[in-house]
Design a protein around this motif. Structure first.
Motif, mmCIF file in Angstrom:
data_model
loop_
_atom_site.group_PDB
_atom_site.id
_atom_site.type_symbol
_atom_site.label_atom_id
_atom_site.label_comp_id
_atom_site.label_asym_id
_atom_site.label_seq_id
_atom_site.Cartn_x
_atom_site.Cartn_y
_atom_site.Cartn_z
ATOM 1 N N MET A 16 0.831 -1.203 0.000
ATOM 2 C CA MET A 16 0.000 0.000 0.000
ATOM 3 C C MET A 16 0.867 1.255 0.000
ATOM 4 O O MET A 16 0.540 2.248 -0.662
ATOM 5 C CB MET A 16 -0.922 -0.009 1.223
ATOM 6 C CG MET A 16 -1.971 1.095 1.215
ATOM 7 S SD MET A 16 -3.125 0.898 -0.179
ATOM 8 C CE MET A 16 -4.248 2.251 0.116
ATOM 9 N N GLN A 17 1.971 1.221 0.722
ATOM 10 C CA GLN A 17 2.889 2.360 0.714
ATOM 11 C C GLN A 17 3.361 2.656 -0.706
ATOM 12 O O GLN A 17 3.356 3.801 -1.166
ATOM 13 C CB GLN A 17 4.097 2.063 1.597
ATOM 14 C CG GLN A 17 3.806 1.931 3.075
ATOM 15 C CD GLN A 17 5.053 1.548 3.858
ATOM 16 O OE1 GLN A 17 6.172 1.682 3.388
ATOM 17 N NE2 GLN A 17 4.867 1.062 5.070
ATOM 18 N N GLY A 23 0.463 6.003 -7.190
ATOM 19 C CA GLY A 23 -0.774 6.726 -7.472
ATOM 20 C C GLY A 23 -0.574 8.228 -7.428
ATOM 21 O O GLY A 23 -1.069 8.965 -8.290
ATOM 22 N N ALA A 24 0.177 8.693 -6.426
ATOM 23 C CA ALA A 24 0.447 10.126 -6.311
ATOM 24 C C ALA A 24 1.283 10.606 -7.490
ATOM 25 O O ALA A 24 1.042 11.686 -8.041
ATOM 26 C CB ALA A 24 1.163 10.417 -4.995
ATOM 27 N N GLN A 81 -1.644 -5.980 -13.190
ATOM 28 C CA GLN A 81 -1.676 -4.519 -13.275
ATOM 29 C C GLN A 81 -0.307 -3.901 -13.019
ATOM 30 O O GLN A 81 0.036 -2.873 -13.598
ATOM 31 C CB GLN A 81 -2.712 -3.987 -12.282
ATOM 32 C CG GLN A 81 -4.136 -4.328 -12.692
ATOM 33 C CD GLN A 81 -5.140 -4.072 -11.583
ATOM 34 O OE1 GLN A 81 -4.894 -4.402 -10.430
ATOM 35 N NE2 GLN A 81 -6.260 -3.490 -11.933
ATOM 36 N N ARG A 82 0.484 -4.528 -12.157
ATOM 37 C CA ARG A 82 1.830 -4.003 -11.890
ATOM 38 C C ARG A 82 2.660 -3.988 -13.164
ATOM 39 O O ARG A 82 3.304 -2.977 -13.482
ATOM 40 C CB ARG A 82 2.517 -4.851 -10.826
ATOM 41 C CG ARG A 82 3.993 -4.513 -10.614
ATOM 42 C CD ARG A 82 4.631 -5.459 -9.609
ATOM 43 N NE ARG A 82 6.055 -5.220 -9.479
ATOM 44 C CZ ARG A 82 6.992 -5.784 -10.233
ATOM 45 N NH1 ARG A 82 6.632 -6.629 -11.205
ATOM 46 N NH2 ARG A 82 8.273 -5.517 -10.043
ATOM 47 N N MET A 153 -5.883 -1.189 -8.170
ATOM 48 C CA MET A 153 -4.874 -1.958 -7.457
ATOM 49 C C MET A 153 -5.047 -1.856 -5.943
ATOM 50 O O MET A 153 -4.461 -2.632 -5.189
ATOM 51 C CB MET A 153 -3.474 -1.498 -7.863
ATOM 52 C CG MET A 153 -3.144 -1.787 -9.331
ATOM 53 S SD MET A 153 -1.630 -1.006 -9.919
ATOM 54 C CE MET A 153 -0.397 -1.971 -9.060
ATOM 55 N N VAL A 154 -5.847 -0.880 -5.495
ATOM 56 C CA VAL A 154 -6.156 -0.770 -4.065
ATOM 57 C C VAL A 154 -6.842 -2.047 -3.570
ATOM 58 O O VAL A 154 -6.651 -2.481 -2.439
ATOM 59 C CB VAL A 154 -7.042 0.459 -3.784
ATOM 60 C CG1 VAL A 154 -7.451 0.508 -2.305
ATOM 61 C CG2 VAL A 154 -6.306 1.732 -4.166
ATOM 62 N N ALA A 155 -7.650 -2.656 -4.454
ATOM 63 C CA ALA A 155 -8.336 -3.905 -4.082
ATOM 64 C C ALA A 155 -7.327 -5.001 -3.768
ATOM 65 O O ALA A 155 -7.530 -5.806 -2.845
ATOM 66 C CB ALA A 155 -9.267 -4.342 -5.208
ATOM 67 N N ASP A 156 -6.225 -5.050 -4.523
ATOM 68 C CA ASP A 156 -5.177 -6.037 -4.248
ATOM 69 C C ASP A 156 -4.546 -5.786 -2.882
ATOM 70 O O ASP A 156 -4.286 -6.724 -2.121
ATOM 71 C CB ASP A 156 -4.093 -5.981 -5.327
ATOM 72 C CG ASP A 156 -4.586 -6.467 -6.683
ATOM 73 O OD1 ASP A 156 -5.652 -7.119 -6.720
ATOM 74 O OD2 ASP A 156 -3.920 -6.200 -7.690
ATOM 75 N N CYS A 157 -4.297 -4.509 -2.583
ATOM 76 C CA CYS A 157 -3.720 -4.167 -1.274
ATOM 77 C C CYS A 157 -4.690 -4.490 -0.146
ATOM 78 O O CYS A 157 -4.270 -4.876 0.958
ATOM 79 C CB CYS A 157 -3.341 -2.688 -1.230
ATOM 80 S SG CYS A 157 -1.973 -2.249 -2.322
#
Length: 288
Positions: A16-17, A23-24, A81-82, A153-157
């Motif tokens: 997530m980090q 994302g930023a 996705q990565r 990708m947040v769903a993966d995290c």
């Protein structure tokens, strides 16, 4: 939840980090490079004809974005996705090296070293314009296609957090990512104003009556090229250590499914997490 609990989740969830950084970076690159004031300064002041350049260049950008959007989806389905994010951000970074060089050699008032379109008072298309269309078009198409890729990708995290701690908190994970996303979006306009002030000495944002100066050209190069390139570099560094590949996510989802099934049959969360830790321990029917 307390702020300390949010901080603990971010501290323990390494993917997530890295996703927040990616994302930023992608969001900042898109927000600044497509900022209306930056584009006005680029096409209207540096290139000298906003009316003839802005619309054709934006249309070309979206035309390029369509095939790369489809390609990025195909890569995501095949390799995760990565892999898709790394591939197309890398293409954008390489292409923008070409855009940077073209902006550096641009000569205000020299028809052969500036953009030119036969549209609303523009001139004939030259070699400089063709090169700019190629580098900018491919670069814009790839980064526009990947700008929102970190969001799913947040769903993966979130699945990884369930795998790591046993907590199912997709809402909290989405909130944390959304906070970073909104902070970056808010920061973009502030950065635009600050850079124009620092480089060009302007007390207010430029408009179509602002005269050309080297300071404005430097500001445009920084915002249109340098900041996006730095942001993409940060994205690539973050994704280098991002462990949630397509294969890894299949393992995590299989383990989570096995634990969920065990809990539904009466096993405690602690027992389920102890019992199922690797995909080898998961029943065959839950592995696919």
């Amino acid at each position: 939840m307390k702020l300390s609990e949010y901080a603990q989740i971010i501290k323990a969830n390494k993917p997530m980090q890295r996703l927040m950084v990616a994302g930023a970076g992608c969001k900042l690159a898109l927000a600044i490079a497509t900022n209306t004031t930056v584009l006005l300064a680029l096409y209207g002041i540096v290139m000298g004809n906003y009316n003839s350049l802005y619309l054709p260049m934006m249309v070309l950008g979206y035309v390029y974005a369509v095939p790369f959007f489809l390609l990025s989806m195909r890569t995501s389905q095949k390799k995760g996705q990565r892999a898709s994010l790394i591939r197309y951000v890398s293409v954008a970074l390489i292409c923008y090296v070409g855009v940077l060089v073209l902006l550096l050699v641009n000569s205000h008032g020299n028809p052969s070293l500036t953009l030119s379109f036969p549209f609303k008072g523009g001139g004939a298309i030259n070699l400089y314009t063709i090169l700019f269309i190629v580098f900018f078009g491919v670069g814009y198409g790839t980064y526009y296609a990947t700008a929102d890729m970190p969001i799913p990708m947040v769903a993966d995290c979130s699945d990884y957090e369930t795998y790591r701690s046993g907590k199912y908190i997709p809402g909290i994970m989405g909130t944390m990512f959304s906070l970073v996303d909104k902070l970056v979006s808010s920061l973009a306009q502030t950065l635009v104003a600050f850079i124009f002030l620092a480089c060009a000495g302007l007390s207010e944002l430029p408009d179509d009556s602002t005269p050309y100066s080297m300071g404005i050209k430097v500001a445009v190069i920084i915002m249109f090229c340098v900041i996006p390139m730095l942001a993409w570099g940060a994205t690539l560094l973050a994704m280098k250590g991002y462990t949630l590949t397509g294969a890894k996510m299949k393992e995590i989802q299989a383990v989570n499914a096995a634990r969920k099934a065990a809990i539904e049959q009466g096993m405690s969360l602690e027992e389920a997490m102890e019992r199922y830790q690797t995909v080898d321990q998961v029943p065959e029917q839950l592995r696919n």
